[in-house]
Design a protein around this motif. Structure first.
Motif, PDB file in Angstrom:
ATOM      1  N   LEU A 185       0.833  -1.202   0.000  1.00  0.00           N
ATOM      2  CA  LEU A 185       0.000   0.000   0.000  1.00  0.00           C
ATOM      3  C   LEU A 185       0.867   1.251   0.000  1.00  0.00           C
ATOM      4  CD1 LEU A 185      -2.603  -1.057   2.728  1.00  0.00           C
ATOM      5  CD2 LEU A 185      -2.811  -1.310   0.245  1.00  0.00           C
ATOM      6  N   THR A 186       0.250   2.345  -0.374  1.00  0.00           N
ATOM      7  CA  THR A 186       0.898   3.657  -0.320  1.00  0.00           C
ATOM      8  C   THR A 186      -0.063   4.635   0.354  1.00  0.00           C
ATOM      9  OG1 THR A 186       2.254   3.293  -2.291  1.00  0.00           O
ATOM     10  CG2 THR A 186       1.824   5.572  -1.686  1.00  0.00           C
ATOM     11  N   LEU A 187       0.491   5.481   1.204  1.00  0.00           N
ATOM     12  CA  LEU A 187      -0.294   6.469   1.944  1.00  0.00           C
ATOM     13  C   LEU A 187       0.099   7.857   1.456  1.00  0.00           C
ATOM     14  CD1 LEU A 187      -2.266   6.880   4.379  1.00  0.00           C
ATOM     15  CD2 LEU A 187      -0.237   6.932   5.847  1.00  0.00           C
ATOM     16  N   ILE A 188      -0.896   8.626   1.016  1.00  0.00           N
ATOM     17  CA  ILE A 188      -0.640   9.949   0.445  1.00  0.00           C
ATOM     18  C   ILE A 188      -1.480  10.988   1.180  1.00  0.00           C
ATOM     19  CG2 ILE A 188      -0.671  11.358  -1.651  1.00  0.00           C
ATOM     20  CD1 ILE A 188      -0.744   8.709  -3.251  1.00  0.00           C
ATOM     21  N   TYR A 189      -0.840  12.090   1.567  1.00  0.00           N
ATOM     22  CA  TYR A 189      -1.561  13.223   2.162  1.00  0.00           C
ATOM     23  C   TYR A 189      -1.507  14.389   1.175  1.00  0.00           C
ATOM     24  CZ  TYR A 189      -1.359  10.634   6.531  1.00  0.00           C
ATOM     25  OH  TYR A 189      -1.500   9.673   7.501  1.00  0.00           O
ATOM     26  N   VAL A 190      -2.682  14.942   0.859  1.00  0.00           N
ATOM     27  CA  VAL A 190      -2.790  16.000  -0.141  1.00  0.00           C
ATOM     28  C   VAL A 190      -3.484  17.218   0.472  1.00  0.00           C
ATOM     29  CG1 VAL A 190      -3.530  16.557  -2.489  1.00  0.00           C
ATOM     30  CG2 VAL A 190      -3.161  14.175  -1.837  1.00  0.00           C
ATOM     31  N   LYS A 191      -2.980  18.386   0.184  1.00  0.00           N
ATOM     32  CA  LYS A 191      -3.612  19.613   0.654  1.00  0.00           C
ATOM     33  C   LYS A 191      -4.928  19.834  -0.079  1.00  0.00           C
ATOM     34  CE  LYS A 191      -2.729  24.557   1.344  1.00  0.00           C
ATOM     35  NZ  LYS A 191      -1.743  25.657   1.146  1.00  0.00           N
ATOM     36  N   ASN A 192      -5.978  20.196   0.659  1.00  0.00           N
ATOM     37  CA  ASN A 192      -7.284  20.427   0.040  1.00  0.00           C
ATOM     38  C   ASN A 192      -7.279  21.682  -0.831  1.00  0.00           C
ATOM     39  OD1 ASN A 192      -8.303  18.205   1.346  1.00  0.00           O
ATOM     40  ND2 ASN A 192      -9.407  19.343   2.916  1.00  0.00           N
ATOM     41  N   THR A 193      -7.884  21.556  -2.011  1.00  0.00           N
ATOM     42  CA  THR A 193      -8.063  22.687  -2.919  1.00  0.00           C
ATOM     43  C   THR A 193      -9.463  22.613  -3.510  1.00  0.00           C
ATOM     44  OG1 THR A 193      -7.275  21.468  -4.868  1.00  0.00           O
ATOM     45  CG2 THR A 193      -5.605  22.611  -3.535  1.00  0.00           C
ATOM     46  N   THR A 194      -9.832  23.620  -4.252  1.00  0.00           N
ATOM     47  CA  THR A 194     -11.167  23.650  -4.858  1.00  0.00           C
ATOM     48  C   THR A 194     -11.338  22.553  -5.906  1.00  0.00           C
ATOM     49  OG1 THR A 194     -10.347  25.301  -6.437  1.00  0.00           O
ATOM     50  CG2 THR A 194     -11.485  26.122  -4.482  1.00  0.00           C
ATOM     51  N   ASN A 195     -10.246  22.070  -6.467  1.00  0.00           N
ATOM     52  CA  ASN A 195     -10.328  21.045  -7.510  1.00  0.00           C
ATOM     53  C   ASN A 195     -10.188  19.624  -6.975  1.00  0.00           C
ATOM     54  OD1 ASN A 195     -10.618  22.829  -9.715  1.00  0.00           O
ATOM     55  ND2 ASN A 195      -8.410  23.227  -9.718  1.00  0.00           N
ATOM     56  N   LEU A 196      -9.817  19.479  -5.716  1.00  0.00           N
ATOM     57  CA  LEU A 196      -9.469  18.153  -5.224  1.00  0.00           C
ATOM     58  C   LEU A 196     -10.661  17.201  -5.184  1.00  0.00           C
ATOM     59  CD1 LEU A 196      -7.259  16.306  -4.185  1.00  0.00           C
ATOM     60  CD2 LEU A 196      -7.761  17.087  -1.862  1.00  0.00           C
ATOM     61  N   LEU A 197     -11.817  17.665  -4.767  1.00  0.00           N
ATOM     62  CA  LEU A 197     -12.989  16.783  -4.708  1.00  0.00           C
ATOM     63  C   LEU A 197     -13.309  16.202  -6.083  1.00  0.00           C
ATOM     64  CD1 LEU A 197     -15.501  18.497  -2.251  1.00  0.00           C
ATOM     65  CD2 LEU A 197     -14.339  16.307  -1.969  1.00  0.00           C
ATOM     66  N   ARG A 198     -13.211  17.025  -7.107  1.00  0.00           N
ATOM     67  CA  ARG A 198     -13.459  16.541  -8.467  1.00  0.00           C
ATOM     68  C   ARG A 198     -12.442  15.470  -8.849  1.00  0.00           C
ATOM     69  NH1 ARG A 198     -11.141  17.668 -13.142  1.00  0.00           N
ATOM     70  NH2 ARG A 198      -9.946  19.396 -12.236  1.00  0.00           N
ATOM     71  N   LYS A 199     -11.197  15.663  -8.466  1.00  0.00           N
ATOM     72  CA  LYS A 199     -10.149  14.697  -8.792  1.00  0.00           C
ATOM     73  C   LYS A 199     -10.318  13.400  -7.998  1.00  0.00           C
ATOM     74  CE  LYS A 199      -6.781  18.116 -10.331  1.00  0.00           C
ATOM     75  NZ  LYS A 199      -5.437  18.706 -10.166  1.00  0.00           N
ATOM     76  N   LEU A 200     -10.790  13.507  -6.754  1.00  0.00           N
ATOM     77  CA  LEU A 200     -11.046  12.300  -5.971  1.00  0.00           C
ATOM     78  C   LEU A 200     -12.155  11.472  -6.619  1.00  0.00           C
ATOM     79  CD1 LEU A 200     -10.892  13.634  -2.288  1.00  0.00           C
ATOM     80  CD2 LEU A 200      -9.103  12.466  -3.596  1.00  0.00           C
ATOM     81  N   ALA A 201     -13.148  12.138  -7.188  1.00  0.00           N
ATOM     82  CA  ALA A 201     -14.216  11.429  -7.896  1.00  0.00           C
ATOM     83  C   ALA A 201     -13.658  10.703  -9.121  1.00  0.00           C
ATOM     84  CB  ALA A 201     -15.307  12.405  -8.316  1.00  0.00           C
ATOM     85  N   LEU A 202     -12.694  11.321  -9.799  1.00  0.00           N
ATOM     86  CA  LEU A 202     -12.062  10.684 -10.956  1.00  0.00           C
ATOM     87  C   LEU A 202     -11.245   9.470 -10.527  1.00  0.00           C
ATOM     88  CD1 LEU A 202     -10.843  13.828 -12.968  1.00  0.00           C
ATOM     89  CD2 LEU A 202     -12.774  12.320 -13.503  1.00  0.00           C
ATOM     90  N   ILE A 203     -10.570   9.592  -9.376  1.00  0.00           N
ATOM     91  CA  ILE A 203      -9.803   8.465  -8.847  1.00  0.00           C
ATOM     92  C   ILE A 203     -10.729   7.306  -8.525  1.00  0.00           C
ATOM     93  CG2 ILE A 203      -8.409   7.676  -6.886  1.00  0.00           C
ATOM     94  CD1 ILE A 203      -7.194  10.517  -6.806  1.00  0.00           C
ATOM     95  N   GLU A 204     -11.858   7.600  -7.895  1.00  0.00           N
ATOM     96  CA  GLU A 204     -12.829   6.564  -7.561  1.00  0.00           C
ATOM     97  C   GLU A 204     -13.374   5.899  -8.824  1.00  0.00           C
ATOM     98  OE1 GLU A 204     -15.484   4.098  -5.489  1.00  0.00           O
ATOM     99  OE2 GLU A 204     -13.718   5.215  -4.820  1.00  0.00           O
TER     100      GLU A 204
END
Length: 217
Positions: free
Chosen positions: A86-105
């Motif tokens: 596994l890999t653990l990643i911490y990312v700073k929240n931005t206005t675009n991040l939620l959209r990118k998380l949906a793409l990852i899902e």
């Protein structure tokens, strides 16, 4: 001015580990007195003798009644599943991040490769299989990566439904690991699951400790 007994009580009661250990008579009073002596002197602004410290510790020990109950909801050892690579990643929240998380899902078409997210107020944690790291990195693009841990493993503990209504469930697991010096990088919880995340080098010992909690004595 704060007294020696008051200083001793302040130091000990702020630590649940110390409080529990003292209530079970697991700590040597002389050793504990040596350990806290310097801090007691800083709090009281005076030199403190070992005798007065030991007396204060023993008096406090006779008064300690743990305000938590033993965990009794486990009729048998819970299922515990270890995942590696596994890999653990911490990312700073931005206005675009939620959209990118949906793409990852959306891109995770295999359940075993799906990423887990914890969306905080200022940052997001992503736990993913190593096979998905490059794809996730491509989707995140220029997002601010705060920290990335490779060579990570997790232990998922399946909890009974009664767990959510019982205090001390997480402490029951976490304290045993802390006492053995096992570092938990992060944890995720759902209604009936607790996921503990470790460096690969710690996961085998962590599993041994957790499993031992349910061995017949």
């Amino acid at each position: 001015m704060i007294t020696v007994p008051q200083a001793v009580e302040k130091i000990i009661k702020r630590s649940r580990y110390l409080t529990e250990a003292m209530s079970k008579d697991l700590i040597n009073s002389s050793s504990l007195a040596r350990y806290i002596r310097k801090e007691v002197e800083e709090i009281t602004f005076k030199d403190v003798s070992m005798g007065s410290l030991i007396m204060a510790i023993k008096r406090l020990q006779s008064q300690i009644n743990p305000n938590y109950k033993p965990i009794t909801i486990f009729q048998e050892a819970p299922d515990m599943i270890v995942r590696s690579n596994l890999t653990l990643i911490y990312v700073k929240n931005t206005t675009n991040l939620l959209r990118k998380l949906a793409l990852i899902e959306k891109a995770s078409n295999n359940f075993q490769k799906k990423a887990l997210f914890t969306y905080g107020r200022t940052e997001t944690m992503i736990l993913t299989n190593k096979l998905s790291v490059q794809a996730i990195s491509d989707i995140l693009g220029n997002e601010d990566i705060i920290k990335k841990y490779s060579s990570i493993s997790s232990i998922t503990i399946h909890l009974p439904v009664e767990a959510v209504e019982n205090s001390g469930i997480f402490y029951f697991f976490v304290k045993s690991l802390a006492w053995e010096g096992i570092n938990i990088l992060d944890l995720i919880s759902t209604y009936t699951e607790l996921v503990l995340i470790f460096e690969n080098s710690d996961v085998n010992e962590a599993f041994r400790i957790l499993y031992s909690l349910f061995e017949e004595k």
